[in-house]
Enzyme design. Sequence first.
Site, PDB file in Angstrom:
ATOM      1  N   CYS A 134       0.849  -1.182   0.000  1.00 42.91           N
ATOM      2  CA  CYS A 134       0.000   0.000   0.000  1.00 42.91           C
ATOM      3  C   CYS A 134       0.894   1.244   0.000  1.00 42.91           C
ATOM      4  O   CYS A 134       1.759   1.387  -0.861  1.00 42.91           O
ATOM      5  CB  CYS A 134      -0.945  -0.076   1.197  1.00 42.91           C
ATOM      6  SG  CYS A 134      -2.115   1.278   1.382  1.00 42.91           S
ATOM      7  N   ASP A 189      -8.148  -2.114  -7.866  1.00 41.52           N
ATOM      8  CA  ASP A 189      -7.463  -1.087  -7.079  1.00 41.52           C
ATOM      9  C   ASP A 189      -7.703   0.277  -7.714  1.00 41.52           C
ATOM     10  O   ASP A 189      -7.101   0.609  -8.733  1.00 41.52           O
ATOM     11  CB  ASP A 189      -5.970  -1.395  -7.020  1.00 41.52           C
ATOM     12  CG  ASP A 189      -5.223  -0.532  -6.007  1.00 41.52           C
ATOM     13  OD1 ASP A 189      -5.790   0.487  -5.561  1.00 41.52           O
ATOM     14  OD2 ASP A 189      -4.080  -0.877  -5.666  1.00 41.52           O
ATOM     15  N   HIS A 221      -7.026  -4.247  -3.532  1.00 44.50           N
ATOM     16  CA  HIS A 221      -6.008  -3.477  -2.819  1.00 44.50           C
ATOM     17  C   HIS A 221      -5.925  -3.980  -1.376  1.00 44.50           C
ATOM     18  O   HIS A 221      -6.931  -3.998  -0.666  1.00 44.50           O
ATOM     19  CB  HIS A 221      -6.385  -1.996  -2.836  1.00 44.50           C
ATOM     20  CG  HIS A 221      -5.398  -1.117  -2.163  1.00 44.50           C
ATOM     21  ND1 HIS A 221      -4.264  -0.640  -2.792  1.00 44.50           N
ATOM     22  CD2 HIS A 221      -5.359  -0.631  -0.909  1.00 44.50           C
ATOM     23  CE1 HIS A 221      -3.581   0.112  -1.954  1.00 44.50           C
ATOM     24  NE2 HIS A 221      -4.224   0.135  -0.798  1.00 44.50           N
TER      25      HIS A 221
END
Length: 251
Positions: A134, A189, A221
Site C-alpha cells: 500500500c 485497485d 487493494h
Amino acid sequence: MTQVHGASLDLPTPDGTADAYFAHPDDGAPHPGVLLYMDAFGLRPSLEAMARRLAGHGYAVLVPNVLYRAGRAPLVELPEHVSPADRPEIFTQLFPLIRALTPELAMRDAGTYLDWLAASPQVADGPVGTTGYCMGGVLALRTAAAFPDRIAAVGAFHAGNLITDAADSPHLLLDRVTAELYFGHADQDHSMSAEQIEQLERALDAAGLRYRSELYEGAQHGYTQVDTAMYDAEANERHWRALVDLFGRTL
C-alpha cells in the site's frame, strides 16, 4: 525455512524515536538486510508475522512504524479483522497522519533505518532490499531513488498512487533508481488504474530499469494483509514467491 528471532525495538531518529520490529535468522550469522515498509494500518502482529516469514528465508528484516511522530503503534484502535465497514472511521483518523509524512521527512527517516541496518551485527555488508505494501510501496520506491547505492531490490505490492500529477510523483524518480524492481498490482485497485500501470511501465522502460510489473487478477487493494477483508490467500502466496525470487537474485 530456518528458525528466526523477532523483537520490538526503538530507533533514535533526528525527530524522535521510531518504534520498530526486527526479525532475523537465529543462527548467529549475518544475513542480507531488508527494510519492510508497512501499509496504512501500521505496525501490528500481522506485519511482524510477515517479517518473521521473510526472515525464515534468510534475511534480516526491519519494520519501522513510519508514523512514529504521531505516537507508538498502534496509532488507532484496530479490530482483529478489518472489515469494509471499519475502514471509513479508521482512515478518517489515519489520513491526516499519512499526509503529514512528507517525502522529505520519510527519506530522512529512511536514511536512519538504513544506517541502523548497516550497523547491526545481524545484517551482512552490502546493499539491502526493500519491500512495501500500500503506502509502503511508494516509500520503498522513494527509498530506492534517494539511496540508489544502498538499495539492490524493491518489491511493491498493491501500491497506490505511484502515478500522480505532483512534481514529485514517484514515477518521476525512476531515473535515479539502480535497483531491480517488482510490482504486484491488484486489478481491483482504484488507486492504481490500468492506465496508471501502463504509464508506470512506460516510465520504467524509459529509465532502462530491470523490472517485472504483474497484474494480480481478481485481487483487491490490500490482498497481502491477512487481518483485513481484502486478503486473498492465492494472491498473497504469489506475492511471497515473487518477493523471495527477487531477493534471491539480487541480495
